[in-house]
Write a protein that holds these residues in place. Structure first.
Motif, PDB file in Angstrom:
ATOM      1  N   TYR A 172      -3.667   5.673  -3.851  1.00  0.00           N
ATOM      2  CA  TYR A 172      -3.608   4.567  -4.804  1.00  0.00           C
ATOM      3  C   TYR A 172      -2.200   4.006  -4.805  1.00  0.00           C
ATOM      4  O   TYR A 172      -1.230   4.683  -4.453  1.00  0.00           O
ATOM      5  CB  TYR A 172      -4.001   5.024  -6.210  1.00  0.00           C
ATOM      6  N   GLU A 223     -11.748  -0.405   0.226  1.00  0.00           N
ATOM      7  CA  GLU A 223     -10.888  -0.720  -0.909  1.00  0.00           C
ATOM      8  C   GLU A 223     -11.746  -1.246  -2.052  1.00  0.00           C
ATOM      9  O   GLU A 223     -12.169  -2.405  -2.028  1.00  0.00           O
ATOM     10  CB  GLU A 223      -9.834  -1.746  -0.508  1.00  0.00           C
ATOM     11  N   GLN A 226       0.833  -1.202   0.000  1.00  0.00           N
ATOM     12  CA  GLN A 226       0.000   0.000   0.000  1.00  0.00           C
ATOM     13  C   GLN A 226       0.865   1.248   0.000  1.00  0.00           C
ATOM     14  O   GLN A 226       2.086   1.197   0.219  1.00  0.00           O
ATOM     15  CB  GLN A 226      -0.927   0.028   1.225  1.00  0.00           C
ATOM     16  N   GLY A 252     -11.014  -2.192  -4.927  1.00  0.00           N
ATOM     17  CA  GLY A 252     -10.425  -3.252  -5.739  1.00  0.00           C
ATOM     18  C   GLY A 252      -9.548  -2.691  -6.839  1.00  0.00           C
ATOM     19  O   GLY A 252      -9.435  -1.486  -7.045  1.00  0.00           O
ATOM     20  N   LYS A 253      -8.915  -3.579  -7.559  1.00  0.00           N
ATOM     21  CA  LYS A 253      -7.978  -3.174  -8.617  1.00  0.00           C
ATOM     22  C   LYS A 253      -8.732  -2.547  -9.788  1.00  0.00           C
ATOM     23  O   LYS A 253      -9.803  -3.002 -10.171  1.00  0.00           O
ATOM     24  CB  LYS A 253      -7.156  -4.369  -9.085  1.00  0.00           C
ATOM     25  N   ASP A 305      -4.573   0.005  -7.283  1.00  0.00           N
ATOM     26  CA  ASP A 305      -5.518  -0.239  -6.185  1.00  0.00           C
ATOM     27  C   ASP A 305      -5.825   1.087  -5.497  1.00  0.00           C
ATOM     28  O   ASP A 305      -4.902   1.858  -5.179  1.00  0.00           O
ATOM     29  CB  ASP A 305      -4.929  -1.218  -5.168  1.00  0.00           C
ATOM     30  N   ARG A 336      -7.589   3.085  -2.174  1.00  0.00           N
ATOM     31  CA  ARG A 336      -7.912   2.872  -0.769  1.00  0.00           C
ATOM     32  C   ARG A 336      -8.354   4.194  -0.137  1.00  0.00           C
ATOM     33  O   ARG A 336      -7.755   5.243  -0.371  1.00  0.00           O
ATOM     34  CB  ARG A 336      -6.691   2.327  -0.017  1.00  0.00           C
TER      35      ARG A 336
END
Length: 595
Positions: free
Chosen positions: A303, A257, A60, A259-260, A286, A288
């Motif tokens: 990200y 989150e 992260q 997701g991708k 990703d 967050r």
């Protein structure tokens, strides 16, 4: 007629009560509560000691870099670090060379109040201040890559002295593993920065690293959020689409989150301002949304991109966009088109009735550019809406007129059937059929127009173009309530009225026009309906007193147009206009009861 009136009143009441209920029973109590909470939070932040360096969570973006205390004022925090000035027609401030961080930004075109001499809006401030708020782009590496640009990296200014629309700047950083980062930052004449990094690998081995970007703030807006507007985390996560996450949703330290994603953007939005990052659109990343409580509490939208590999002797380029400024509709729309940013216009909260709200704004903005006054634009937009709904309104008023024509027959049926409600209902339905009357025809136009009312309310409340937009006279801000109040004789007496007694000129005008419109029809014989008939304008006058002046002006003007339209239709239908008789009977002396 009685049944039609009841449906008419209920439809109007529902359309407004939904809007005003939160104002009196939810928002107002929260304003004081949130104000006290914000003050307590700020005092707590100021009392906290210096924090340590925060490392990136595996996989992260960094949680916060060096999280200092909030003991410094803004000028002190800015003065202690090396910086590059920012100067554009819309922005002023500087970039902190530590972390190449955007943490000093003011909006030249916007002031805190309607007074042009009041301070301009401050968007970004250094992390050392109580109102710390910044955006940062960096990288996450590994042992092979060595130290890569992050929160503590001190960049070197290699070209350019000041960032302007015509003069980009270039920063450089070289680590001990032979990696050289060349960062070029440019800005347009509004609110978009481009951050282009060229990464050159001069080592003998391939290196792998991931880009990250984060928008971090240490406080929340001082004004409480409301139901009709989203403030907090926002973004578009690829095919997952728009993400709107409130501050409270992450305050239990459980990040959101989505997701991708491949393609999208992320950031933090306020009512009128926003800070967002548009990551490289061709590389998966990703997103967050988080709340951290280690050290100083803070909110972060970040990200992390998938890792890229740079071969020995080769270079790679990473491009991020940073939007930081006012959510001006034409500007936001132009960025969506120019940079192919998916759904970037959703940065402005157009709401569920997007397909009505945004076109309505476009119409109002057109009239504003034509006449130079948003108040006039509201009046003309109201006329256009009236014209669009003219056929429906004609059916509504014609139905009401036909109901009046058969009123004597309905009274005869009531006498005939007495307490036999089933028989009366069947007889009335037959009467409607014989006379070719649809008793619901008067309600449908009202129901159809409710989304238009919501859309107009949304436009006036959320768009920055309405902020501090004057009308005439005492209305200097159409997005704020009418500042006058009858309690102090509209400013003649030297005291301010309590908020719950605040009742301005325009709400009174609206109440009078609503009263006159309702008196166009006979007073319902049912006592309950008659009471509603009499008191509804009074209740709505007080309820709308706290609404934006632009909306109240619209309502008053719409009522006026409706009175004119209804009078013309009733005259054409040969139906008596009850207004003057109703007014005469209202103020006539009632005979004394016989002794």
């Amino acid at each position: 007629m009685m049944e039609n009136n009841r449906n008419y009143f209920v439809a109007i009441a529902l359309s407004v009560l939904i809007l005003v209920a939160w104002q009196f029973f939810y928002v107002n109590p929260r304003i004081e509560k949130d104000r006290i909470a914000a003050e307590q939070a700020q005092q707590t932040q100021q009392a906290q000691p210096q924090g340590g360096t925060q490392q990136a969570t595996p996989g992260q973006a960094p949680a916060g870099g060096a999280i200092p205390g909030a003991g410094e004022n803004r000028d002190q925090a800015i003065a202690k670090s090396a910086r590059v000035a920012i100067d554009t027609p819309a922005l002023s401030g500087s970039i902190n060379l530590a972390g190449a961080r955007f943490d000093d930004l003011r909006l030249k075109g916007y002031h805190e109040t309607v007074d042009p001499k009041s301070p301009v809006i401050t968007l970004f401030s250094p992390a050392e201040t109580a109102d710390g708020y910044f955006t940062e782009i960096g990288y996450i590496g590994n042992d092979a890559s060595g130290s890569v640009p992050g929160p503590q990296t001190v960049w070197t200014l290699s070209s350019g002295e000041k960032l302007t629309p015509s003069t980009p700047i270039t920063l450089t950083y070289t680590n001990d593993k032979g990696l050289t980062f060349l960062r070029t930052i440019s800005v347009d004449d509004r609110y978009m920065f481009q951050v282009v990094d060229s990464i050159k690998n001069e080592s003998s081995a391939p290196i792998s690293l991931s880009s990250y970007g984060r928008v971090t703030r240490f406080n929340k807006p001082t004004t409480p959020s409301v139901y009709v507007l989203h403030e907090g985390f926002i973004g578009v996560a690829g095919e997952t689409g728009l993400q709107e996450v409130g501050y409270s949703k992450v305050e239990d330290n459980q990040p959101v989150e989505p997701g991708k994603s491949t393609g999208g953007w992320l950031g933090i939005t306020d009512k009128y301002w926003a800070a967002t990052i548009v990551p490289p659109q061709e590389t998966p990343f990703d997103i967050r949304f988080s709340h951290f409580t280690d050290g100083r509490a803070r909110y972060q939208s970040d990200y992390k991109g998938d890792a890229i590999t740079v071969a020995p002797g080769q270079s790679a380029e990473v491009k991020n966009l940073v939007f930081a400024g006012a959510k001006e509709v034409p500007v936001v729309d132009s960025y969506e088109a120019a940079y192919s940013i998916p759904n970037f216009d959703k940065l402005i909260d157009w709401g569920w009735f997007y397909f009505i709200t945004k076109p309505m704004f476009k119409m109002m903005d057109f009239f504003f550019r034509l006449f130079g006054n948003f108040g006039i634009a509201i009046l003309i937009t109201t006329i256009v809406v009236k014209l669009l709904f003219f056929p429906l309104a004609n059916k509504q008023y014609a139905s009401m007129a036909n109901m009046k024509k058969v009123q004597p027959k309905m009274e005869e049926l009531k006498k005939k059937f007495g307490d036999d409600r089933m028989g009366l209902q069947q007889a009335m339905m037959q009467l409607y059929k014989d006379e070719k009357i649809n008793p619901l025809a008067g309600c449908w136009p009202i129901l159809i127009q409710i989304p238009v009312f919501f859309a107009l309310y949304k436009v006036i409340y959320i768009t920055i173009e309405m902020r501090h937009a004057p009308f005439f006279g005492w209305i200097r801000d159409l997005s704020a309530p009418d500042p006058t109040t009858i309690v102090n004789l509209f400013g003649l007496l030297p005291f301010d009225a309590p908020s719950f007694l605040h009742l301005g000129v325009w709400p009174l005008i609206m109440g009078v026009t609503m009263f006159l419109q309702m008196r166009m029809n006979p007073t319902p014989p049912d006592p309950t309906q008659a009471m509603l008939f009499t008191w509804m304008p009074v209740v709505f006058t007080f309820m709308l007193a706290s609404f934006p002046a632009g909306l109240v002006i619209y309502w008053a003007w719409n009522n006026t147009l409706s009175i004119i339209q209804q009078s013309i239709i009733m005259k054409r239908q040969g139906v008596k206009i009850e207004l003057f008789d109703n007014l005469k009977s209202l103020f006539a002396k009632k005979p004394k009861p016989a002794e």
